[in-house]
Design a protein around this motif. Structure first.
Motif, PDB file in Angstrom:
ATOM      1  N   LYS A 167       0.816  -1.215   0.000  1.00  0.00           N
ATOM      2  CA  LYS A 167       0.000   0.000   0.000  1.00  0.00           C
ATOM      3  C   LYS A 167       0.852   1.267   0.000  1.00  0.00           C
ATOM      4  O   LYS A 167       0.322   2.368  -0.110  1.00  0.00           O
ATOM      5  N   GLY A 168       2.155   1.108   0.101  1.00  0.00           N
ATOM      6  CA  GLY A 168       3.037   2.261   0.089  1.00  0.00           C
ATOM      7  C   GLY A 168       2.934   3.113   1.339  1.00  0.00           C
ATOM      8  O   GLY A 168       3.326   4.279   1.340  1.00  0.00           O
ATOM      9  N   LEU A 169       2.423   2.530   2.442  1.00  0.00           N
ATOM     10  CA  LEU A 169       2.187   3.318   3.653  1.00  0.00           C
ATOM     11  C   LEU A 169       3.490   3.725   4.334  1.00  0.00           C
ATOM     12  O   LEU A 169       3.601   4.829   4.870  1.00  0.00           O
ATOM     13  N   TYR A 170       4.460   2.816   4.320  1.00  0.00           N
ATOM     14  CA  TYR A 170       5.734   3.117   4.986  1.00  0.00           C
ATOM     15  C   TYR A 170       6.425   4.300   4.316  1.00  0.00           C
ATOM     16  O   TYR A 170       6.774   5.292   4.949  1.00  0.00           O
ATOM     17  N   TYR A 171       6.617   4.187   2.989  1.00  0.00           N
ATOM     18  CA  TYR A 171       7.283   5.266   2.269  1.00  0.00           C
ATOM     19  C   TYR A 171       6.380   6.485   2.149  1.00  0.00           C
ATOM     20  O   TYR A 171       6.858   7.624   2.126  1.00  0.00           O
ATOM     21  N   GLY A 172       5.057   6.257   2.068  1.00  0.00           N
ATOM     22  CA  GLY A 172       4.122   7.368   1.946  1.00  0.00           C
ATOM     23  C   GLY A 172       4.180   8.303   3.130  1.00  0.00           C
ATOM     24  O   GLY A 172       4.101   9.537   2.978  1.00  0.00           O
TER      25      GLY A 172
END
Length: 218
Positions: free
Chosen positions: A113-118
């Motif tokens: 979901k790209g939450l870490y980098y987001g």
């Protein structure tokens, strides 16, 4: 203890991390782990899973017995890892494998979901997405493949236009499955050669991909 026995012992103790890393590596939309990444992942997931088991058991004891009568229940893993005379608790390993599955699924969601980098992009710490441009282009952080593309073969004077139904996750060996395909000449794109319902393309370095922003109903 011989090295072979020591290796087997370590593999059994780190089985939760091996299982968790296998799940993450199978489900994330990126290249396979390097040896360094794999080893770090196994160790981190193993330690996190055993720590999670320790916390879970003692929270249950706290709720059942109260803080004044609570007995702290230890996890054998941490002692068995450094003391070869300590027997492996196989039931504990099995319980920890279950926890590692939960942890690995959570990590997979955070990555895909790209939450870490987001989170860190929002505060301008990094511009990374966690994917390579190929995966970012079509997957769009798992929001769905909605791209209409033109695959241009300049040498063959051919253009394949269609909706991206699927793509390979390996950007070194790119593959696309297009639907509702229109084939034209590159020099005269108004000249439609033929149509196809589906088309599989294995792309090479000479092709050009043009992305069009349009609605699927168009």
């Amino acid at each position: 203890m011989e090295i072979s026995e020591l290796l087997i012992r370590i593999l059994i103790l780190l089985l939760p991390g091996i299982l968790g890393t296998f799940i993450i590596e199978s489900l994330v939309s990126k290249r396979k782990f390097s040896n360094r990444d794999y080893l770090v992942s196994v160790i981190l997931i193993s330690f996190s899973s055993y720590a999670g088991l320790f916390l879970f058991k003692n929270i249950l004891n706290l709720l059942r017995e109260g803080i004044n009568h609570m007995n702290v229940e230890k996890v054998v893993f941490f002692q068995a890892l450094v003391d070869s005379n300590t027997s492996i608790n196989f039931y504990e390993v099995a319980e920890t494998c279950f926890i590692s599955i939960i942890i690995s699924l959570i990590v997979t969601i955070l990555i895909n979901k790209g939450l870490y980098y987001g989170l860190f992009r929002k505060v301008n710490i990094t511009r990374k997405t966690g994917n390579d441009p190929w995966n970012d282009l079509f997957e769009n952080n798992t929001k769905g493949i909605k791209s209409y593309v033109y695959i241009v073969y300049p040498v063959e004077d051919r253009v394949y236009g269609g909706w991206v139904n699927a793509y390979s996750q390996d950007s070194e060996n790119p593959e696309l499955l297009l639907s509702n395909v229109i084939v034209t000449e590159n020099k005269d794109r108004g000249n439609v050669l033929y149509n196809m319902d589906k088309l599989y393309l294995k792309l090479d370095k000479d092709i050009i991909i043009e992305i069009v922003d349009k609605e699927e109903s168009d």
